[in-house]
Design a protein around this motif. Structure first.
Motif, PDB file in Angstrom:
ATOM      1  N   GLN A  16       0.830  -1.203   0.000  1.00 21.88           N
ATOM      2  CA  GLN A  16       0.000   0.000   0.000  1.00 21.88           C
ATOM      3  C   GLN A  16       0.868   1.258   0.000  1.00 21.88           C
ATOM      4  OE1 GLN A  16      -2.658  -0.057   3.349  1.00 21.88           O
ATOM      5  NE2 GLN A  16      -4.453   0.034   2.063  1.00 21.88           N
ATOM      6  N   ASP A  17       1.885   1.272   0.857  1.00 20.30           N
ATOM      7  CA  ASP A  17       2.813   2.408   0.914  1.00 20.30           C
ATOM      8  C   ASP A  17       3.503   2.609  -0.430  1.00 20.30           C
ATOM      9  OD1 ASP A  17       2.172   2.763   3.562  1.00 20.30           O
ATOM     10  OD2 ASP A  17       4.066   1.975   4.350  1.00 20.30           O
ATOM     11  N   LEU A  18       3.887   1.508  -1.074  1.00 18.70           N
ATOM     12  CA  LEU A  18       4.563   1.586  -2.371  1.00 18.70           C
ATOM     13  C   LEU A  18       3.653   2.222  -3.405  1.00 18.70           C
ATOM     14  CD1 LEU A  18       6.997   0.959  -4.164  1.00 18.70           C
ATOM     15  CD2 LEU A  18       6.007  -1.308  -4.573  1.00 18.70           C
ATOM     16  N   LEU A  19       2.416   1.800  -3.460  1.00 21.73           N
ATOM     17  CA  LEU A  19       1.468   2.354  -4.426  1.00 21.73           C
ATOM     18  C   LEU A  19       1.290   3.859  -4.213  1.00 21.73           C
ATOM     19  CD1 LEU A  19      -0.543   1.824  -6.727  1.00 21.73           C
ATOM     20  CD2 LEU A  19      -2.268   1.358  -4.975  1.00 21.73           C
ATOM     21  N   GLN A  20       1.090   4.265  -2.981  1.00 25.48           N
ATOM     22  CA  GLN A  20       0.902   5.688  -2.670  1.00 25.48           C
ATOM     23  C   GLN A  20       2.155   6.493  -3.002  1.00 25.48           C
ATOM     24  OE1 GLN A  20      -0.190   5.613   1.461  1.00 25.48           O
ATOM     25  NE2 GLN A  20      -2.345   5.195   1.034  1.00 25.48           N
ATOM     26  N   THR A  21       3.321   5.946  -2.681  1.00 29.59           N
ATOM     27  CA  THR A  21       4.573   6.659  -2.920  1.00 29.59           C
ATOM     28  C   THR A  21       4.873   6.749  -4.409  1.00 29.59           C
ATOM     29  OG1 THR A  21       5.365   5.892  -0.779  1.00 29.59           O
ATOM     30  CG2 THR A  21       7.004   6.803  -2.254  1.00 29.59           C
ATOM     31  N   GLU A  22       4.561   5.695  -5.153  1.00 30.36           N
ATOM     32  CA  GLU A  22       4.750   5.750  -6.616  1.00 30.36           C
ATOM     33  C   GLU A  22       3.853   6.814  -7.232  1.00 30.36           C
ATOM     34  OE1 GLU A  22       6.095   1.224  -7.858  1.00 30.36           O
ATOM     35  OE2 GLU A  22       3.957   1.639  -7.602  1.00 30.36           O
ATOM     36  N   GLN A  23       2.614   6.916  -6.757  1.00 29.45           N
ATOM     37  CA  GLN A  23       1.696   7.940  -7.261  1.00 29.45           C
ATOM     38  C   GLN A  23       2.200   9.337  -6.920  1.00 29.45           C
ATOM     39  OE1 GLN A  23      -1.988   6.657  -5.481  1.00 29.45           O
ATOM     40  NE2 GLN A  23      -2.433   5.213  -7.138  1.00 29.45           N
ATOM     41  N   ALA A  24       2.712   9.501  -5.705  1.00 27.43           N
ATOM     42  CA  ALA A  24       3.251  10.805  -5.296  1.00 27.43           C
ATOM     43  C   ALA A  24       4.489  11.155  -6.108  1.00 27.43           C
ATOM     44  CB  ALA A  24       3.584  10.791  -3.805  1.00 27.43           C
ATOM     45  N   ALA A  25       5.346  10.169  -6.380  1.00 28.71           N
ATOM     46  CA  ALA A  25       6.548  10.413  -7.181  1.00 28.71           C
ATOM     47  C   ALA A  25       6.174  10.817  -8.596  1.00 28.71           C
ATOM     48  CB  ALA A  25       7.432   9.167  -7.197  1.00 28.71           C
ATOM     49  N   GLN A  57      10.879  11.240  -3.442  1.00 29.59           N
ATOM     50  CA  GLN A  57       9.843  10.205  -3.568  1.00 29.59           C
ATOM     51  C   GLN A  57      10.403   8.978  -4.294  1.00 29.59           C
ATOM     52  OE1 GLN A  57       7.217  10.160  -1.966  1.00 29.59           O
ATOM     53  NE2 GLN A  57       6.397  12.203  -1.703  1.00 29.59           N
ATOM     54  N   ALA A  58      11.235   9.195  -5.300  1.00 32.90           N
ATOM     55  CA  ALA A  58      11.844   8.063  -6.024  1.00 32.90           C
ATOM     56  C   ALA A  58      12.741   7.251  -5.087  1.00 32.90           C
ATOM     57  CB  ALA A  58      12.632   8.567  -7.225  1.00 32.90           C
ATOM     58  N   ARG A  59      13.480   7.933  -4.221  1.00 33.35           N
ATOM     59  CA  ARG A  59      14.314   7.219  -3.241  1.00 33.35           C
ATOM     60  C   ARG A  59      13.445   6.422  -2.271  1.00 33.35           C
ATOM     61  NH1 ARG A  59      18.209  12.267  -2.341  1.00 33.35           N
ATOM     62  NH2 ARG A  59      19.651  11.860  -4.042  1.00 33.35           N
ATOM     63  N   ARG A  60      12.324   7.000  -1.885  1.00 36.45           N
ATOM     64  CA  ARG A  60      11.410   6.305  -0.973  1.00 36.45           C
ATOM     65  C   ARG A  60      10.837   5.061  -1.656  1.00 36.45           C
ATOM     66  NH1 ARG A  60       9.957   4.198   3.341  1.00 36.45           N
ATOM     67  NH2 ARG A  60       7.804   4.358   3.966  1.00 36.45           N
ATOM     68  N   VAL A  61      10.500   5.167  -2.940  1.00 28.57           N
ATOM     69  CA  VAL A  61      10.005   4.010  -3.696  1.00 28.57           C
ATOM     70  C   VAL A  61      11.046   2.897  -3.680  1.00 28.57           C
ATOM     71  CG1 VAL A  61       9.495   3.183  -6.035  1.00 28.57           C
ATOM     72  CG2 VAL A  61       8.364   5.237  -5.178  1.00 28.57           C
ATOM     73  N   THR A  62      12.305   3.251  -3.915  1.00 28.93           N
ATOM     74  CA  THR A  62      13.390   2.262  -3.907  1.00 28.93           C
ATOM     75  C   THR A  62      13.512   1.604  -2.533  1.00 28.93           C
ATOM     76  OG1 THR A  62      14.581   3.465  -5.629  1.00 28.93           O
ATOM     77  CG2 THR A  62      15.869   1.948  -4.272  1.00 28.93           C
ATOM     78  N   ALA A  67      12.541  -3.054   1.097  1.00 30.71           N
ATOM     79  CA  ALA A  67      11.895  -3.602   2.295  1.00 30.71           C
ATOM     80  C   ALA A  67      10.978  -4.761   1.923  1.00 30.71           C
ATOM     81  CB  ALA A  67      11.114  -2.507   3.020  1.00 30.71           C
ATOM     82  N   ILE A  68      10.233  -4.618   0.849  1.00 30.10           N
ATOM     83  CA  ILE A  68       9.348  -5.697   0.401  1.00 30.10           C
ATOM     84  C   ILE A  68      10.167  -6.939   0.069  1.00 30.10           C
ATOM     85  CG2 ILE A  68       7.839  -6.440  -1.498  1.00 30.10           C
ATOM     86  CD1 ILE A  68       6.643  -3.572  -1.438  1.00 30.10           C
ATOM     87  N   THR A  69      11.289  -6.757  -0.610  1.00 40.02           N
ATOM     88  CA  THR A  69      12.163  -7.893  -0.933  1.00 40.02           C
ATOM     89  C   THR A  69      12.642  -8.581   0.333  1.00 40.02           C
ATOM     90  OG1 THR A  69      12.875  -6.869  -3.003  1.00 40.02           O
ATOM     91  CG2 THR A  69      14.311  -8.571  -2.080  1.00 40.02           C
ATOM     92  N   HIS A  70      13.096  -7.790   1.319  1.00 37.98           N
ATOM     93  CA  HIS A  70      13.567  -8.366   2.584  1.00 37.98           C
ATOM     94  C   HIS A  70      12.456  -9.137   3.285  1.00 37.98           C
ATOM     95  CE1 HIS A  70      17.453  -6.487   2.370  1.00 37.98           C
ATOM     96  NE2 HIS A  70      16.955  -5.272   2.409  1.00 37.98           N
ATOM     97  N   TRP A  71      11.265  -8.559   3.327  1.00 35.87           N
ATOM     98  CA  TRP A  71      10.153  -9.200   4.027  1.00 35.87           C
ATOM     99  C   TRP A  71       9.652 -10.437   3.282  1.00 35.87           C
ATOM    100  CZ3 TRP A  71       8.142  -8.806   8.813  1.00 35.87           C
ATOM    101  CH2 TRP A  71       8.623  -7.774   9.603  1.00 35.87           C
ATOM    102  N   ALA A 108      14.745  -4.919   8.293  1.00 37.56           N
ATOM    103  CA  ALA A 108      14.676  -3.462   8.140  1.00 37.56           C
ATOM    104  C   ALA A 108      13.549  -3.068   7.191  1.00 37.56           C
ATOM    105  CB  ALA A 108      16.006  -2.930   7.642  1.00 37.56           C
ATOM    106  N   GLY A 109      13.027  -1.883   7.403  1.00 40.15           N
ATOM    107  CA  GLY A 109      12.047  -1.321   6.492  1.00 40.15           C
ATOM    108  C   GLY A 109      10.608  -1.579   6.866  1.00 40.15           C
ATOM    109  N   GLY A 110      10.349  -2.273   7.948  1.00 36.89           N
ATOM    110  CA  GLY A 110       8.979  -2.618   8.284  1.00 36.89           C
ATOM    111  C   GLY A 110       8.458  -1.956   9.532  1.00 36.89           C
ATOM    112  N   SER A 111       9.038  -0.849   9.939  1.00 36.54           N
ATOM    113  CA  SER A 111       8.610  -0.207  11.179  1.00 36.54           C
ATOM    114  C   SER A 111       7.172   0.290  11.040  1.00 36.54           C
ATOM    115  CB  SER A 111       9.541   0.959  11.500  1.00 36.54           C
ATOM    116  OG  SER A 111       9.123   1.572  12.694  1.00 36.54           O
TER     117      SER A 111
END
Length: 160
Positions: A16-25, A57-62, A67-71, A108-111
């Motif tokens: 969900q965060d990824l989708l929102q951040t991609e839209q914002a980027a 925003q692009a850095r946040r997407v990355t 984080a998704i890969t790690h999880w 990491a990345g799941g706080s």
């Protein structure tokens, strides 16, 4: 509480965060590159500001994708009392007033905060101060965490 269910909730939240951040980027990129936002003088910085925002925003997407890969690669193991608390542990802590807090130690990345079985669960990484303090501890141990100029103390009440 089911650790696999918690892992799945983290992945859903990150998606969900990824989708929102991609839209914002995308929106920031469109603003930065729109022809109406070409600077007409040195004080006209809307395009420049939007470009900085798009970069952030692009850095946040990355970061979210990592984080998704790690999880996705993370599969919590059962608690082993001989090793103490490790990555994947679901820990119940009691503070000095006896208030209980559930913590899920993940990559990491799941706080984030989740609900599992009606109970709030704080998801943290081993990089977080509390996560570092918990590593290797066992039920009954005390954990001290530096908070500002003071310390917070917790007792490990349970581990799964």
């Amino acid at each position: 509480m089911d650790k696999s269910l918690l892992r799945q909730q983290v992945l859903e939240s990150l998606a969900q965060d990824l989708l929102q951040t991609e839209q914002a980027a995308l929106a920031a990129h469109e603003t930065a590159t729109h022809e109406e936002n070409i600077a007409e003088n040195k004080y006209d910085t809307l395009g420049l500001e939007a470009a900085y925002l798009a970069t952030g925003q692009a850095r946040r997407v990355t970061a979210i994708r990592q984080a998704i890969t790690h999880w996705r690669q993370f599969h919590p193991r059962p608690y082993d009392a001989r090793q103490g608390i490790q990555l994947g542990a679901l820990v119940c802590l009691a503070d000095a007033d006896g208030a209980l807090q559930h913590v899920f130690l993940g990559p990491a990345g799941g706080s984030m905060k989740l609900l599992c079985g009606g109970q709030p669960v704080q998801v943290i990484s081993s990089e977080a101060p509390l996560g570092r303090a918990l590593l290797g501890k066992c039920e009954g141990d005390e954990v001290l965490v530096q908070v500002g100029s003071g310390q917070m103390g917790y007792e490990v009440v349970g581990v799964a």
